[in-house]
Design a protein around this motif. Sequence first.
Motif, PDB file in Angstrom:
ATOM      1  N   LEU A 158      -2.748  11.032   7.719  1.00 38.71           N
ATOM      2  CA  LEU A 158      -1.869  10.111   8.469  1.00 38.71           C
ATOM      3  C   LEU A 158      -0.489  10.001   7.851  1.00 38.71           C
ATOM      4  O   LEU A 158       0.519   9.952   8.545  1.00 38.71           O
ATOM      5  N   TYR A 159      -0.478   9.916   6.511  1.00 40.98           N
ATOM      6  CA  TYR A 159       0.761   9.542   5.821  1.00 40.98           C
ATOM      7  C   TYR A 159       1.368  10.670   4.986  1.00 40.98           C
ATOM      8  O   TYR A 159       2.415  10.471   4.371  1.00 40.98           O
ATOM      9  N   GLY A 160       0.721  11.840   4.969  1.00 40.01           N
ATOM     10  CA  GLY A 160       1.294  12.972   4.248  1.00 40.01           C
ATOM     11  C   GLY A 160       0.887  13.016   2.783  1.00 40.01           C
ATOM     12  O   GLY A 160       0.199  12.116   2.280  1.00 40.01           O
ATOM     13  N   GLN A 185      -1.905   9.768  -1.912  1.00 39.01           N
ATOM     14  CA  GLN A 185      -3.367   9.699  -2.087  1.00 39.01           C
ATOM     15  C   GLN A 185      -4.020   9.017  -0.893  1.00 39.01           C
ATOM     16  O   GLN A 185      -5.181   9.236  -0.583  1.00 39.01           O
ATOM     17  N   ARG A 186      -3.254   8.152  -0.234  1.00 38.04           N
ATOM     18  CA  ARG A 186      -3.792   7.289   0.814  1.00 38.04           C
ATOM     19  C   ARG A 186      -3.765   8.014   2.159  1.00 38.04           C
ATOM     20  O   ARG A 186      -2.687   8.363   2.657  1.00 38.04           O
ATOM     21  N   GLU A 187      -4.934   8.241   2.756  1.00 37.32           N
ATOM     22  CA  GLU A 187      -5.041   8.850   4.085  1.00 37.32           C
ATOM     23  C   GLU A 187      -3.959   9.923   4.320  1.00 37.32           C
ATOM     24  O   GLU A 187      -3.116   9.769   5.213  1.00 37.32           O
ATOM     25  N   VAL A 240      11.526   1.834   9.192  1.00 37.19           N
ATOM     26  CA  VAL A 240      10.895   3.152   9.028  1.00 37.19           C
ATOM     27  C   VAL A 240       9.384   3.018   9.045  1.00 37.19           C
ATOM     28  O   VAL A 240       8.834   2.056   8.493  1.00 37.19           O
ATOM     29  N   HIS A 241       8.725   3.953   9.694  1.00 36.23           N
ATOM     30  CA  HIS A 241       7.283   4.138   9.536  1.00 36.23           C
ATOM     31  C   HIS A 241       7.006   5.630   9.447  1.00 36.23           C
ATOM     32  O   HIS A 241       7.623   6.418  10.180  1.00 36.23           O
ATOM     33  N   LEU A 242       6.083   5.972   8.583  1.00 32.09           N
ATOM     34  CA  LEU A 242       5.687   7.385   8.490  1.00 32.09           C
ATOM     35  C   LEU A 242       4.949   7.816   9.750  1.00 32.09           C
ATOM     36  O   LEU A 242       5.175   8.899  10.286  1.00 32.09           O
ATOM     37  N   SER A 243       4.042   6.953  10.196  1.00 33.39           N
ATOM     38  CA  SER A 243       3.211   7.296  11.349  1.00 33.39           C
ATOM     39  C   SER A 243       3.841   6.737  12.627  1.00 33.39           C
ATOM     40  O   SER A 243       4.707   5.855  12.570  1.00 33.39           O
ATOM     41  N   ASN A 244       3.369   7.235  13.761  1.00 31.81           N
ATOM     42  CA  ASN A 244       3.804   6.697  15.050  1.00 31.81           C
ATOM     43  C   ASN A 244       2.937   5.480  15.362  1.00 31.81           C
ATOM     44  O   ASN A 244       1.819   5.607  15.864  1.00 31.81           O
ATOM     45  N   ILE A 245       3.460   4.302  15.047  1.00 31.94           N
ATOM     46  CA  ILE A 245       2.647   3.078  15.172  1.00 31.94           C
ATOM     47  C   ILE A 245       2.232   2.809  16.621  1.00 31.94           C
ATOM     48  O   ILE A 245       1.241   2.138  16.859  1.00 31.94           O
ATOM     49  N   TYR A 246       2.965   3.372  17.581  1.00 29.88           N
ATOM     50  CA  TYR A 246       2.650   3.127  19.001  1.00 29.88           C
ATOM     51  C   TYR A 246       1.535   4.047  19.507  1.00 29.88           C
ATOM     52  O   TYR A 246       0.997   3.819  20.587  1.00 29.88           O
ATOM     53  N   ASN A 301       0.801  -1.233   0.000  1.00 32.76           N
ATOM     54  CA  ASN A 301       0.000   0.000   0.000  1.00 32.76           C
ATOM     55  C   ASN A 301       0.832   1.282   0.000  1.00 32.76           C
ATOM     56  O   ASN A 301       0.282   2.372  -0.139  1.00 32.76           O
ATOM     57  N   LEU A 302       2.143   1.149   0.115  1.00 36.84           N
ATOM     58  CA  LEU A 302       2.960   2.364   0.156  1.00 36.84           C
ATOM     59  C   LEU A 302       3.127   2.972  -1.232  1.00 36.84           C
ATOM     60  O   LEU A 302       3.524   4.134  -1.360  1.00 36.84           O
ATOM     61  N   ASN A 303       2.771   2.221  -2.267  1.00 34.55           N
ATOM     62  CA  ASN A 303       2.709   2.794  -3.615  1.00 34.55           C
ATOM     63  C   ASN A 303       1.609   3.855  -3.708  1.00 34.55           C
ATOM     64  O   ASN A 303       1.606   4.667  -4.622  1.00 34.55           O
ATOM     65  N   ILE A 311      13.822  -0.258   5.529  1.00 31.36           N
ATOM     66  CA  ILE A 311      12.548  -0.909   5.168  1.00 31.36           C
ATOM     67  C   ILE A 311      11.359  -0.324   5.917  1.00 31.36           C
ATOM     68  O   ILE A 311      11.403  -0.144   7.133  1.00 31.36           O
ATOM     69  N   ASN A 312      10.317  -0.012   5.146  1.00 32.74           N
ATOM     70  CA  ASN A 312       8.990   0.221   5.691  1.00 32.74           C
ATOM     71  C   ASN A 312       8.129  -0.921   5.151  1.00 32.74           C
ATOM     72  O   ASN A 312       7.740  -0.913   3.979  1.00 32.74           O
ATOM     73  N   ALA A 313       7.884  -1.894   5.988  1.00 33.76           N
ATOM     74  CA  ALA A 313       7.158  -3.084   5.530  1.00 33.76           C
ATOM     75  C   ALA A 313       5.647  -2.903   5.606  1.00 33.76           C
ATOM     76  O   ALA A 313       4.895  -3.864   5.369  1.00 33.76           O
ATOM     77  N   GLY A 314       5.182  -1.685   5.928  1.00 32.66           N
ATOM     78  CA  GLY A 314       3.737  -1.442   6.002  1.00 32.66           C
ATOM     79  C   GLY A 314       3.101  -2.404   7.001  1.00 32.66           C
ATOM     80  O   GLY A 314       3.706  -2.754   8.030  1.00 32.66           O
ATOM     81  N   ALA A 315       1.902  -2.853   6.699  1.00 33.84           N
ATOM     82  CA  ALA A 315       1.167  -3.727   7.617  1.00 33.84           C
ATOM     83  C   ALA A 315       1.898  -5.039   7.898  1.00 33.84           C
ATOM     84  O   ALA A 315       1.744  -5.631   8.976  1.00 33.84           O
ATOM     85  N   LEU A 316       2.731  -5.488   6.943  1.00 28.61           N
ATOM     86  CA  LEU A 316       3.463  -6.747   7.157  1.00 28.61           C
ATOM     87  C   LEU A 316       4.390  -6.657   8.366  1.00 28.61           C
ATOM     88  O   LEU A 316       4.733  -7.683   8.960  1.00 28.61           O
ATOM     89  N   SER A 317       4.787  -5.432   8.715  1.00 28.42           N
ATOM     90  CA  SER A 317       5.655  -5.238   9.890  1.00 28.42           C
ATOM     91  C   SER A 317       5.042  -5.891  11.123  1.00 28.42           C
ATOM     92  O   SER A 317       5.762  -6.359  12.004  1.00 28.42           O
ATOM     93  N   HIS A 318       3.722  -5.897  11.170  1.00 26.27           N
ATOM     94  CA  HIS A 318       3.047  -6.291  12.399  1.00 26.27           C
ATOM     95  C   HIS A 318       2.814  -7.797  12.526  1.00 26.27           C
ATOM     96  O   HIS A 318       2.466  -8.276  13.589  1.00 26.27           O
ATOM     97  N   TYR A 319       2.996  -8.537  11.416  1.00 31.26           N
ATOM     98  CA  TYR A 319       2.684  -9.976  11.520  1.00 31.26           C
ATOM     99  C   TYR A 319       3.527 -10.903  10.652  1.00 31.26           C
ATOM    100  O   TYR A 319       3.356 -12.122  10.728  1.00 31.26           O
ATOM    101  N   PHE A 323      -3.216  -3.150  17.349  1.00 36.90           N
ATOM    102  CA  PHE A 323      -2.627  -4.173  16.472  1.00 36.90           C
ATOM    103  C   PHE A 323      -1.389  -3.668  15.733  1.00 36.90           C
ATOM    104  O   PHE A 323      -0.668  -4.441  15.116  1.00 36.90           O
ATOM    105  N   ARG A 324      -1.139  -2.351  15.795  1.00 35.85           N
ATOM    106  CA  ARG A 324       0.084  -1.818  15.163  1.00 35.85           C
ATOM    107  C   ARG A 324       1.231  -1.649  16.164  1.00 35.85           C
ATOM    108  O   ARG A 324       2.314  -1.223  15.808  1.00 35.85           O
ATOM    109  N   HIS A 325       0.991  -1.961  17.420  1.00 31.82           N
ATOM    110  CA  HIS A 325       2.011  -1.692  18.436  1.00 31.82           C
ATOM    111  C   HIS A 325       3.153  -2.700  18.402  1.00 31.82           C
ATOM    112  O   HIS A 325       4.209  -2.445  18.949  1.00 31.82           O
TER     113      HIS A 325
HETATM  114  C1  DQA Z   1       3.032   2.229   8.165  1.00 35.52           C
HETATM  115  C2  DQA Z   1       2.262   1.834   9.422  1.00 35.52           C
HETATM  116  C3  DQA Z   1       1.541   0.511   9.216  1.00 35.52           C
HETATM  117  O1  DQA Z   1       0.806   0.183  10.391  1.00 35.52           O
HETATM  118  C4  DQA Z   1       0.570   0.604   8.064  1.00 35.52           C
HETATM  119  O2  DQA Z   1      -0.026  -0.646   7.834  1.00 35.52           O
HETATM  120  C5  DQA Z   1       1.217   1.111   6.829  1.00 35.52           C
HETATM  121  C6  DQA Z   1       2.123   2.256   6.941  1.00 35.52           C
HETATM  122  C7  DQA Z   1       3.666   3.627   8.298  1.00 35.52           C
HETATM  123  O3  DQA Z   1       4.565   3.914   7.523  1.00 35.52           O
HETATM  124  O4  DQA Z   1       3.257   4.414   9.142  1.00 35.52           O
HETATM  125  O5  DQA Z   1       0.954   0.656   5.726  1.00 35.52           O
HETATM  126  O6  DQA Z   1       4.079   1.292   7.958  1.00 35.52           O
END
Ligand code: DQA
Length: 146
Positions: A23-25, A18-20, A100-106, A12-14, A74-82, A111-113
Motif C-alpha cells: 500500500l505504502y511502498g 516496513q508497514r504494508e 499529501v497521502h501515499l495511497s489513494n484514500i478515495y 504510523n508514518l515512521n 502534511i500527511n496527517a495519516g489516520a488523523l486526517s480523517h477525524y 472511513f478514509r474518504h
Molecule cells: C495515509 C492514508 C491514511 O488513511 C492512513 O491512515 C495512513 C496513511 C497515506 O499516506 O496514504 O496512515 O495518510
Amino acid sequence: MSGGILVINGPNLNLLGQREPSLYGTQSLEEINQDLESMATTVGIRIEFFQSNHEGELLDRIHQARDDFELIIINAGALSHYSIALHDALRAVNIPVIEVHLSNIYAREEFRHQSLISPVAQGGIFGFGALSYRLAFLAACEIIKG
Ligand code: DQA
C-alpha cells in the motif's frame, strides 16, 4: 531563520518501508525526507521535517510554524480523517498547506474518504506513493515563488 517549507508526518508514518509495503511502498520516511532535502538544496529552499504519533505534538509543531515557515506539507495519516483539532490548528496558523497521502484514500475503505485537512489545504496530492511528496514539494516551490 524563517521561511521555507515544514514537512509534517503523523501517526504510523515512521514505519514507512516496513508497514504494508504493497500500500505504502518500500521507501522509509527517512529516505523520502532525504529526497526532499536534496530537492530543496538544489533550489535553495529551507526545509525541515517533523513526525509524531501524538496529536498534541503535531498541534504544537503547527503552532510554532506560524511565524517561521512559508508553507506546510502534511500527511496527517489516520488523523486526517477525524482530527478537528488538526483542522483548526492549520486554519489558525494561516499559512498555505498542501495535503499529501501515499495511497489513494478515495479508492480505499469508506472511513478514509473524508479528510478534515482538505478544507484547510490549498490543494492535495494522493495516490502516487513516495512521489506524492515530491509532487507536493514542486507545488510548494511554485507557491513560494508566488
Ligand atoms: C495515509 C492514508 C491514511 O488513511 C492512513 O491512515 C495512513 C496513511 C497515506 O499516506 O496514504 O496512515 O495518510
